[in-house]
Design a protein around this motif. Structure first.
Motif, PDB file in Angstrom:
ATOM      1  N   GLN A 126       0.292  -0.971   0.006  1.00 19.82           N
ATOM      2  CA  GLN A 126       0.197   0.130  -0.280  1.00 19.82           C
ATOM      3  C   GLN A 126       1.152   1.494   0.000  1.00 19.82           C
ATOM      4  OE1 GLN A 126      -2.534   0.285   3.289  1.00 19.82           O
ATOM      5  NE2 GLN A 126      -3.487  -2.265   2.685  1.00 19.82           N
ATOM      6  N   TRP A 127       1.209   2.252  -1.067  1.00 19.46           N
ATOM      7  CA  TRP A 127       2.050   2.724  -1.491  1.00 19.46           C
ATOM      8  C   TRP A 127       2.149   4.465  -0.277  1.00 19.46           C
ATOM      9  CZ3 TRP A 127       6.168   1.514  -3.505  1.00 19.46           C
ATOM     10  CH2 TRP A 127       5.703   0.155  -4.483  1.00 19.46           C
ATOM     11  N   ILE A 128       0.786   4.494  -0.189  1.00 24.12           N
ATOM     12  CA  ILE A 128       0.852   5.516   0.416  1.00 24.12           C
ATOM     13  C   ILE A 128      -0.869   6.013   1.492  1.00 24.12           C
ATOM     14  CG2 ILE A 128      -0.315   8.018   0.510  1.00 24.12           C
ATOM     15  CD1 ILE A 128       0.496   8.554  -2.206  1.00 24.12           C
ATOM     16  N   SER A 129      -1.306   5.197   2.193  1.00 23.48           N
ATOM     17  CA  SER A 129      -2.134   4.549   3.174  1.00 23.48           C
ATOM     18  C   SER A 129      -2.735   5.180   4.226  1.00 23.48           C
ATOM     19  CB  SER A 129      -0.990   3.496   4.270  1.00 23.48           C
ATOM     20  OG  SER A 129      -0.179   3.855   5.141  1.00 23.48           O
ATOM     21  N   ASN A 130      -1.668   6.435   4.494  1.00 22.23           N
ATOM     22  CA  ASN A 130      -2.936   7.665   5.992  1.00 22.23           C
ATOM     23  C   ASN A 130      -3.588   8.019   4.493  1.00 22.23           C
ATOM     24  OD1 ASN A 130       0.043   8.245   4.685  1.00 22.23           O
ATOM     25  ND2 ASN A 130       0.516  10.091   6.429  1.00 22.23           N
ATOM     26  N   LEU A 131      -3.785   8.557   3.348  1.00 25.31           N
ATOM     27  CA  LEU A 131      -4.016  10.111   2.492  1.00 25.31           C
ATOM     28  C   LEU A 131      -4.822   9.136   1.562  1.00 25.31           C
ATOM     29  CD1 LEU A 131      -1.612  12.476   2.049  1.00 25.31           C
ATOM     30  CD2 LEU A 131      -3.060  12.830   3.873  1.00 25.31           C
ATOM     31  N   LEU A 168      -6.935   7.689  -1.543  1.00 22.56           N
ATOM     32  CA  LEU A 168      -6.134   7.814  -3.316  1.00 22.56           C
ATOM     33  C   LEU A 168      -7.262   8.312  -3.624  1.00 22.56           C
ATOM     34  CD1 LEU A 168      -3.733   5.804  -3.004  1.00 22.56           C
ATOM     35  CD2 LEU A 168      -3.619   7.691  -2.443  1.00 22.56           C
ATOM     36  N   PRO A 169      -7.200   8.950  -4.863  1.00 22.16           N
ATOM     37  CA  PRO A 169      -8.464   8.810  -5.532  1.00 22.16           C
ATOM     38  C   PRO A 169      -8.989   7.500  -6.120  1.00 22.16           C
ATOM     39  CG  PRO A 169      -6.774   9.866  -6.717  1.00 22.16           C
ATOM     40  CD  PRO A 169      -6.434   9.455  -4.922  1.00 22.16           C
ATOM     41  N   ALA A 170     -10.165   7.046  -6.886  1.00 21.10           N
ATOM     42  CA  ALA A 170     -10.414   5.881  -7.671  1.00 21.10           C
ATOM     43  C   ALA A 170      -9.736   5.241  -8.828  1.00 21.10           C
ATOM     44  CB  ALA A 170     -11.999   6.193  -7.358  1.00 21.10           C
ATOM     45  N   ASP A 199       2.832   6.227 -11.538  1.00 28.43           N
ATOM     46  CA  ASP A 199       2.276   7.356 -11.166  1.00 28.43           C
ATOM     47  C   ASP A 199       1.939   7.941 -10.128  1.00 28.43           C
ATOM     48  OD1 ASP A 199       4.931   8.009 -12.970  1.00 28.43           O
ATOM     49  OD2 ASP A 199       3.918   8.594 -14.719  1.00 28.43           O
ATOM     50  N   ILE A 200       1.847   7.674  -8.848  1.00 31.93           N
ATOM     51  CA  ILE A 200       0.693   7.380  -7.613  1.00 31.93           C
ATOM     52  C   ILE A 200       0.993   9.332  -7.282  1.00 31.93           C
ATOM     53  CG2 ILE A 200       2.488   7.074  -5.341  1.00 31.93           C
ATOM     54  CD1 ILE A 200       0.387   5.042  -5.144  1.00 31.93           C
ATOM     55  N   LEU A 201       1.404  10.062  -7.650  1.00 27.44           N
ATOM     56  CA  LEU A 201       1.646  11.139  -6.736  1.00 27.44           C
ATOM     57  C   LEU A 201       1.980  11.857  -7.890  1.00 27.44           C
ATOM     58  CD1 LEU A 201       1.269  12.831  -4.227  1.00 27.44           C
ATOM     59  CD2 LEU A 201       3.318  12.362  -3.942  1.00 27.44           C
ATOM     60  N   VAL A 202       1.310  13.788  -7.749  1.00 28.86           N
ATOM     61  CA  VAL A 202       1.549  14.253  -8.606  1.00 28.86           C
ATOM     62  C   VAL A 202       1.310  15.552  -7.835  1.00 28.86           C
ATOM     63  CG1 VAL A 202       1.186  16.651 -10.035  1.00 28.86           C
ATOM     64  CG2 VAL A 202       0.822  14.057 -10.339  1.00 28.86           C
ATOM     65  N   LEU A 203       2.515  16.571  -7.737  1.00 28.08           N
ATOM     66  CA  LEU A 203       2.964  17.161  -6.791  1.00 28.08           C
ATOM     67  C   LEU A 203       2.714  18.824  -7.822  1.00 28.08           C
ATOM     68  CD1 LEU A 203       5.844  16.341  -4.800  1.00 28.08           C
ATOM     69  CD2 LEU A 203       3.602  16.671  -4.038  1.00 28.08           C
ATOM     70  N   ARG A 204       2.109  19.595  -7.134  1.00 25.65           N
ATOM     71  CA  ARG A 204       1.643  21.021  -7.641  1.00 25.65           C
ATOM     72  C   ARG A 204       2.160  21.883  -7.138  1.00 25.65           C
ATOM     73  NH1 ARG A 204      -3.849  20.852  -9.870  1.00 25.65           N
ATOM     74  NH2 ARG A 204      -4.217  20.854  -7.574  1.00 25.65           N
ATOM     75  N   SER A 205       2.290  23.273  -7.802  1.00 21.05           N
ATOM     76  CA  SER A 205       2.250  24.230  -6.737  1.00 21.05           C
ATOM     77  C   SER A 205       1.840  25.524  -7.216  1.00 21.05           C
ATOM     78  CB  SER A 205       3.737  25.480  -6.979  1.00 21.05           C
ATOM     79  OG  SER A 205       3.930  26.279  -6.484  1.00 21.05           O
ATOM     80  N   ARG A 206       1.151  26.024  -6.329  1.00 22.67           N
ATOM     81  CA  ARG A 206      -0.367  27.122  -6.483  1.00 22.67           C
ATOM     82  C   ARG A 206      -0.302  28.675  -5.856  1.00 22.67           C
ATOM     83  NH1 ARG A 206      -6.530  24.047  -8.735  1.00 22.67           N
ATOM     84  NH2 ARG A 206      -6.350  26.076  -8.637  1.00 22.67           N
TER      85      ARG A 206
END
Length: 621
Positions: A32-37, A39-41, A231-238
């Motif tokens: 489970q790559w990210i278990s505490n947040l 994840l979108p379907a 690609d399980i995560l996308v970081l974005r700056s706004r």
């Protein structure tokens, strides 16, 4: 080049346990790559970088506002452990802006070590050990955080302070890699130190762990199992206007005129993600300016020509384009609280100035897709008269001692304005990528450059003498401005197709004309026309996609309908790798910088009205 080849040969030999057919026995049952947040379907988790205090310590993902302990948690299940213990290590890698890991021969790509990857927060820490795995298996849980300077590099440690903001996390997609090694294999040194410890280079070069385990010796080591996510995560700056605009009252500026909308509320200014941009005034940009004020929305070609022909020489005013004298006087957060307003102030008698205005982000990033939605002022009126402004959206490098461009064979010119005889250096520390939009003409037209303009004759009896008609090539561009796309590569001659004059590059079936004045000119530019009424005076999108091996410029009414207006790759220009800040400006240029322009700045009157633009939204991914 020989040094790069030797490095590839050296790292191909890493690994001390030998290679066996078939690879290791599968021990990992589930990850489970990210278990505490949540994840979108479908698709990756998209997380906006939190700019709170990022100026001083760099971005961290997740922040304490996004996860209670500021970390991503992961868990995996081991089976068939036979009572053994296992070493494990999790690596992350930005996949949106990276060089290939491997060469065609399987060795590590010479630039792969510049990819953004990391592991544990202490970069020198190696594999962590699990408990002994019982017959019914074992769940292992741990956490990691993506942070700047993930390899704890010596160059970012200055006077005892680690400047993680100097190598901030890159925006875009990330993948994760979990490596599990039997304890006995780990003890035998199967995984070399430079892979266990990402802070430990070999002969001055870092080993890219994704190359090592997916393409190199690590893919077939006994007792080693590797799992890789998509690609399980996308970081974005706004960068938001909500925290105001930071102002540093130092540097000789008048510290007065602070205002709440500019961000001086206690505690707010420190969290601001934008700051006012004060232009450098170059002494070489001086000009003689016609002493007239006009409503440039109604100014005509005849009025321009009359001023050009009949203003006495001794009436012209010596001046430079100027910058704001007082912070907050020309930039503010607008009433909505979501946008930043830029205002070139009107002129009155006794206050004749052409005052440039701008903002820039406080945090610098390397690479990414920069999308800016803004409503910048129109440049032309219904008579096709230019108001003298250049609307610009650009990226500029941080002036930090720990950041330099990648080595250039043949050398960069050392400074931005050092002249043709400037010293050449293997590494330089200036970088810039631009949109600059103004009234102009193409560099590479079919019928020669620049157009042949008739000179005015001060004969009041003959209008054609003092107001000669414009060339047909210029008339054909009525209502259009030039979108100039520029990469300041500091004249690095290393690209195989480095050239001067006009030379094309193809992209997606289209041809883009590059132009460089001479071998010592520090920038490569492409220009294409666009309708002023389409791109200015209403919300519009501008995009710079900056990747390790290419730069693409796009414009359009919305993100789904962008068109390419510029493209360069590493064959024609040296692509910068310095962290850069985003800048949006409305500025006055001396048109000597833009030969061929149909109107000269010195004959355009001072404006009787403010020129107002707004920056509405910025997305960097």
């Amino acid at each position: 080049m020989m040094r790069k080849l030797l490095f590839v040969l050296c790292i191909c030999a890493l690994g001390g346990c030998g290679i066996r057919e078939g690879g290791p026995q599968r021990t990992i049952d589930t990850v489970q790559w990210i278990s505490n947040l949540p994840l979108p379907a479908q698709g990756p988790l998209v997380l906006d970088l939190d700019g709170t205090d990022a100026v001083h310590r760099g971005f961290r993902a997740p922040s304490l506002q996004q996860a209670p302990d500021g970390r991503f948690h992961f868990r995996f299940h081991l089976k068939d452990g036979q009572g053994r213990r296992f070493g494990y290590k999790l690596y992350y890698q930005n996949t949106a802006s990276k060089f290939p890991e491997a060469t065609s021969g399987g060795g590590q790509h010479p630039q792969a070590s510049e990819n953004f990857y990391g592991s544990w927060e202490d970069a020198s820490e190696g594999f962590r050990l699990t408990d002994r795995v019982p017959d019914d298996g074992l769940w292992v849980e741990d956490a990691f955080r993506i942070q700047g300077d993930p390899r704890d590099e010596p160059r970012y440690l200055q006077d005892g302070v680690r400047h993680r903001e100097g190598r901030n996390p890159r925006t875009g997609a990330y993948r994760l890699m979990l490596v599990v090694v039997a304890e006995e294999s780990l003890a035998q040194g199967c995984v070399p130190e430079a892979v266990r410890c990402i802070a430990c280079p070999v002969n001055g070069h870092y080993v890219e762990p994704f190359w090592y385990f997916l393409h190199g010796p690590g893919r077939s080591l006994p007792g080693v199992q590797v799992e890789v996510s998509n690609d399980i995560l996308v970081l974005r700056s706004r960068p938001s206007a909500r925290n105001g605009i930071h102002i540093d009252p130092g540097g000789g500026l008048d510290p007065g005129a602070f205002c709440t909308t500019c961000g001086d509320t206690p505690g707010l200014n420190a969290r601001a993600e934008w700051t006012q941009h004060f232009h450098h005034i170059d002494a070489a940009t001086g000009m003689q300016q016609v002493p007239a004020i006009a409503d440039l929305d109604t100014f005509t070609y005849g009025g321009y020509c009359h001023l050009r022909a009949f203003t006495p020489k001794d009436a012209f005013l010596p001046m430079h384009p100027s910058t704001s004298r007082r912070p907050c006087s020309t930039v503010r957060v607008d009433a909505s609280g979501d946008a930043i307003e830029l205002r070139n102030p009107a002129c009155g008698e006794g206050a004749l100035r052409k005052e440039s205005v701008g903002i820039r982000t406080r945090n610098a990033l390397s690479y990414g897709r920069y999308r800016i939605r803004c409503e910048l002022p129109r440049l032309l009126n219904e008579h096709d008269l230019w108001n003298g402004l250049t609307n610009a959206i650009w990226l500029v490098g941080r002036d930090d001692p720990w950041n330099t461009l990648h080595p250039c064979e043949g050398g960069y010119l050392a400074s931005y304005d050092g002249g043709a005889q400037d010293q050449r250096l293997e590494r330089a520390n200036y970088a810039e990528i631009d949109f600059e939009i103004l009234k102009g003409v193409p560099y590479c037209p079919q019928n020669g450059f620049p157009p042949n303009y008739a000179q005015p004759v001060a004969d009041p009896r003959d209008v054609n003498a003092w107001a000669p008609p414009l060339p047909d090539a210029v008339k054909a561009l009525q209502g259009q401005v030039m979108v100039a796309c520029t990469n300041w590569d500091m004249a690095c001659p290393e690209p195989e197709r480095f050239d001067v004059g006009c030379h094309p590059v193809q992209h997606e079936g289209r041809v883009f004309d590059n132009f460089r004045w001479d071998h010592g000119y520090r920038a490569l530019t492409q220009k294409v026309p666009a309708a002023d009424a389409e791109i200015f005076g209403r919300p519009y999108w501008f995009e710079i996609e900056w990747r390790p091996q290419s730069i693409t410029w796009r414009i359009g009414p919305d993100p789904e309908h962008l068109r390419v207006v510029g493209y360069m790759d590493g064959t024609v220009t040296s692509i910068p790798d310095l962290p850069m800040r985003l800048v949006v400006t409305q500025e006055y240029h001396n048109t000597a910088w833009w030969p061929g322009s149909p109107y000269e700045q010195r004959f355009i009157p001072f404006s009787a009205k403010d020129h107002v633009g707004r920056v509405l939204e910025v997305i960097i991914d």
